[in-house]
Enzyme design. Structure first.
Site, short mmCIF file in Angstrom:
data_model
loop_
_atom_site.label_atom_id
_atom_site.label_comp_id
_atom_site.label_asym_id
_atom_site.label_seq_id
_atom_site.Cartn_x
_atom_site.Cartn_y
_atom_site.Cartn_z
N SER A 67 0.96 -1.26 -0.14
CA SER A 67 -0.04 0.01 0.12
C SER A 67 0.81 1.21 -0.05
CB SER A 67 -0.84 0.20 1.09
OG SER A 67 -1.84 -1.13 1.01
N GLU B 204 14.97 3.23 6.43
CA GLU B 204 15.48 4.07 5.51
C GLU B 204 14.16 4.51 4.41
OE1 GLU B 204 18.04 1.16 3.89
OE2 GLU B 204 18.76 0.91 5.90
N GLN C 32 6.00 -4.43 6.63
CA GLN C 32 5.91 -5.72 6.88
C GLN C 32 7.28 -6.35 7.40
OE1 GLN C 32 4.32 -7.95 3.79
NE2 GLN C 32 5.00 -6.26 2.40
#
Lengths: 173, 177
Positions: B96, B122, B139
């Site tokens: 997403s 990062e 994730q």
């Protein structure tokens, strides 16, 4: 453990992996090449907001190609419908794609087990570069799992064409 | 082999995987969603010299959000303490967020076996992008290794550079020999 090309083909034949359409000449030693479809989405606004449904417009890539520009995000899609209820797919660009500075995914190369659909490609070019519909652009690998499987049943399931972000829906929760 | 979500949950209960705080709603079929902490660091040098320390400034992400700008690298941090004594973590962004052009981890998504800590993120965006504190942003997946583990649970002792931090930790690249 990663599946070899011949094992990918075997599991497609067994119905444990979906790759449709499937062509033998797109099998690699340990991955399968997928092609880019002719639809691209771009966001209408320059500034994007994770909390909003950011409006998009569709571009059709003509047969004589379309030039991707740096500093802009493009959402493409695979020609193939891909997925598995037994293995975890991981996607990436072909090295030939990377060698001309095209990213075909941004950050999320890991696909949920149970997702079956066309892949949305998150495309970003380092330098201006012309792409063509149906060109081989990326590769998908398949990985064995450990543990009980619960299949993906999320908001992007059965994607057809590029699917823009629905992360704004998180904020309603 | 990659752990399924069910297996990740089991291994959190048995103590072999650390995800703190843990929320079952953040589980995916084969990964776990982590959230963005409310502090970012940006590098303020025009040209970064990898042989020298560089200067950073801290940004507090307000509840009304903060717009990341292209052409810059931002360092963020996970809300969660993440790691495992038994499985190798790989930490990336969510699709997403990739669909909005946000790179999370520029290239180094692979964690070290045996260490648990808040991860420095990062972040780099393709187009300007507004982010919010504590949003689900990435994730982490866990992979079964093969072979003896190097001093299990003591990455720190063998010279681990980035463990035990709870805020974004800048690069120490200039200290490498």
């Amino acid at each position: 453990m990663i599946l070899t090309g011949p094992k990918i083909k075997e599991e497609v034949q067994n119905g444990n992996i979906t790759i449709s359409p499937f062509h033998d000449n797109q099998i690699n030693p340990n991955s399968y090449d997928f092609r880019i479809g002719n639809k691209i989405l771009v966001y209408k606004n320059e500034i994007l907001d994770t909390r909003q449904d950011n409006p998009t417009e569709e571009i059709v890539i003509p047969d004589d190609g379309y030039v991707l520009q740096p500093n802009k995000l493009y959402l493409g899609h695979s020609v193939e419908t891909v997925g598995s209820e037994k293995y975890v797919p991981i996607v990436r660009g072909k090295s030939s794609t990377g060698r001309v500075g095209i990213f075909i995914h941004i950050t999320a190369d890991l696909i949920d087990i149970g997702y079956v659909g066309q892949y949305t490609l998150m495309m970003h070019a380092v330098q201006p570069v012309r792409i063509y519909p149906n060109m081989r652009i990326g590769q998908v690998t398949f990985w064995k799992t450990l543990g009980d499987i619960v299949l993906y049943d999320g908001k992007y399931q059965k994607g057809n064409g590029p699917q823009s972000s629905q992360v704004y829906k998180d904020f309603d929760k | 082999m990659i752990l399924t979500g069910t297996e990740i949950g089991k291994r959190v209960k048995s103590g072999e995987i650390t995800l703190e705080p843990f929320d079952n709603d953040l589980m995916n079929p084969n990964s776990y969603n982590y959230r963005l902490g409310d502090t970012l660091l940006e590098i303020t040098d025009d040209v970064i010299d990898t042989k020298k320390p560089y200067t950073t400034s801290e940004i507090k992400i307000p509840n009304s959000g903060y717009i990341l700008q292209p052409g810059k690298i931002y360092l963020g941090v996970t809300v969660e303490k993440i790691g495992s004594t038994k499985f190798v973590p790989s930490l990336i962004g969510r699709s997403s967020l990739g669909r909005l052009g946000l790179f999370l981890q520029i290239t180094a998504d692979l964690g070290h076996l045996g260490t648990s800590h808040h991860w420095t993120l990062e972040l780099k965006c393709v187009q300007p992008l507004k982010v919010y504190p504590h949003m689900r942003i990435g994730q982490v997946s866990f992979w079964q290794p093969e072979g003896l583990s190097l001093l299990m649970n003591s990455y720190d002792k063998i010279g681990g550079n980035y463990s035990n931090y709870s805020a974004p930790k800048p690069s120490i690249i200039s200290k490498f020999e």
